[in-house]
Write an enzyme that holds these catalytic residues in place. Sequence first.
Site, PDB file in Angstrom:
ATOM      1  N   GLU A 319      15.620  30.762  10.159  1.00  0.00           N
ATOM      2  CA  GLU A 319      14.968  29.665  10.881  1.00  0.00           C
ATOM      3  C   GLU A 319      13.957  30.192  11.909  1.00  0.00           C
ATOM      4  OE1 GLU A 319      18.334  27.255  12.243  1.00  0.00           O
ATOM      5  OE2 GLU A 319      18.229  26.118  10.370  1.00  0.00           O
ATOM      6  N   ASP A 398      25.431  23.635   6.018  1.00  0.00           N
ATOM      7  CA  ASP A 398      25.338  23.648   7.479  1.00  0.00           C
ATOM      8  C   ASP A 398      26.297  22.640   8.109  1.00  0.00           C
ATOM      9  OD1 ASP A 398      24.488  24.269   9.986  1.00  0.00           O
ATOM     10  OD2 ASP A 398      22.562  23.227   9.858  1.00  0.00           O
ATOM     11  N   GLU A 426      27.686  18.229  15.620  1.00  0.00           N
ATOM     12  CA  GLU A 426      26.283  17.999  15.247  1.00  0.00           C
ATOM     13  C   GLU A 426      26.144  16.992  14.102  1.00  0.00           C
ATOM     14  OE1 GLU A 426      24.189  21.573  14.219  1.00  0.00           O
ATOM     15  OE2 GLU A 426      22.372  20.492  13.669  1.00  0.00           O
TER      16      GLU A 426
END
Length: 712
Positions: A319, A398, A426
């Site tokens: 990333e 993820d 998240e």
Amino acid sequence: MQIALKERDFMKTNLGRSNMNTINIRRHPDSGYDAWLAFAGIDKDGTIYSHTLPESIYTFGRDPLLDTARDELKCALKLLTGKMPKVVDSPAKSGSILLEILAGPVRTDSFVPEEEWNKLGSEGYIIKYCNTASGKNLLITAKTGAGVLYGVYALLRLVQCGTLTQDIYLLENPVTGLRMLNHWDNLDGKIERGYAGSSIFFEDNKFIMDLSRIRDYARLMASIGLNAVVMNNVNVHKTETNLITSAFLPKVAKVAEIFRKYGIKTFLSINYCSTMEIGKLDTADPLDEGVKSWWANKAKEIFETIPDFGGFLVKADSEFRPGPFTYGRNHAEGANMLAAALEPFGGLVIWRCFVYNCTQDWRDRVTDRANAAYDNFMPLDGLFADNVLLQIKSGPMDFQVREPVSPLLGGLKKTNFVLEFQITQEYTGQQRHLCYLAPLWKDVFDFDTYRDGAGSTIASLLSGAAASGRLSGITAVANIGNDMNWTGHDLAQANFYCYGRLAWNPGLSSEEIAKEWVIQTFGCNPHLLDTITGMLLESHHIYESYTSPLGIGWMVNPNQHYGPNVDGYEYSAWGTYHRADHEGLGVDRTVAAGTGYAGRYNKPVSELYENPKTCPEELLLFFHRVLYKQKLKSGKTLIQHIYDSHFEGTGKAEQLVIKWSGMKDLLPPQTFERVLNRLAEQAKHSKEWCDVVNSYFYRKSGIPDNKGRQIY
Ligand code: GCU
């Protein structure tokens, strides 16, 4: 209504002040601050425990952690019983608790015979009664102060859960040596993916001055057996790159000192390009001699300041973070260079495997993000230095509400690894929704990788590594911040708690951990215990049923990842697609016709996933493209399953509000209100999820709900 008293207000109330040299536990009732260490001391009949507990403490051995253990025990007993126990200087008095470090060799007059002692690992403990010259005493023995400390917390848990019997015998060792928390905290005080306020470590690009909250955090961590912490974000930006410079190291050392008192080692996330950003070099090539010696000197400097520093956590070539790829080097070359610098001091490199192409073309159906960690790291198996551990996310994508277990975990045979979970919610409702994560993590621990034949569960790979003297570990992204109750949602504390308990012993059930947590947090009123435990246990399933169906994941708003957006990531570069059209949805990840991901698993798991008939249904859309009209095992069509599960999930989210409301009289008023507000938001928001997802698939498929419910 006061909902989240922030740290700053908290300090003003004077409640937050405590002397850092002595353990001075105060209660902060109804704020959530005490979490599971409230030691309220009321059993289910409403009486206090005083009659059942020893009134004096004797310690044998010398170690700072033994002092911590004694002080923790003293304070907790005082809170539980109302009486301050005496610290005595002889074990002879009947009715004492003996805290003993028995480093060995075992004395012949020891209360612990040699064969028992041999079963203890360095952090394990034994709890049992023993008969001394003048009577019966309760004994906690360990080989180290850390072991005694864990034994003390275990004893306090037993007391509160009512399971401390006269014939108690408990010998426990943790499943793995490294039980860690990763903080994604930035120096400005913001927390990446944080849902409970700001950092407890940093604010305004400085360390927070008052360290008492960190001390209280260390207590929470140690009480569930955690022994390592990374205080800064894996994405190491410009300012945080400086944490390993003289400008910040003394501050890091201060924090490390607090953690050390609780047996917790401090690690830092580092910027792979530090040689260029804070050194004066023009390269970060791991094979460059200048780079190697820069890191060697840096390691020396760090260990001179913090002698028991843990090591580095590294997110490289992931990333947009820099890494060895820039120089044509691989991950092993990158990690081993750092490992060589840390090795003389006993430091570790924890190298993350969250490496994938985040600039993918969504039209490309060949590249599969799910394959990425496996494909990047499997060819390097065996090439990493002994003090390197690869940190592998539990799933290949993820931290979705449902994913298969990463095949890399059961693939690597010659490389140390750390299993990574995410406690911060998240993708599981951001601590506005209730989602108890123990059942999800249990599935990971119990997953049979067949790495060394049947029975090679993730838990056994971890314990096997520990038994053979190899490094291994478990880590998770923390869910705490400076909200008064640590986790925003009071019930999200259960995720912090269960993470530590499972990292110590993955064999515990989700239910027993939930019960322990409820009792220690809210007391043991039977109605309350049953209701809250039940709510926790059903919450993951509820969340899953009104969000993305059957393992496909995502469908969230881009960037912030809260709330429904079915196509939010469908035409993006992040490699996270559901591929829905008017006939069906799901990604074909078979070897026969898809991306080949199913083939990354060992047999027979690969075969199980390859075939839609044997693929576990909760993962069906992750592995297969399925038509809306196709029947599932339940006999329902896929589309009807989507409609039904979403309506059911929403209905159950509404039930959570009703269940909680029924306990108004049993709960402290502000706690009651705080949780009620969160549950009400969840119920409302679950309807949003339900309507958006159902309407989307109704519009795509044109197939009506066979129960005729409202779809838009
Ligand atoms: C997720 C998360 C990021 C984080 C990343 C990681 O993608 O959204 O905020 O940086 O995981 O684990 O590194």
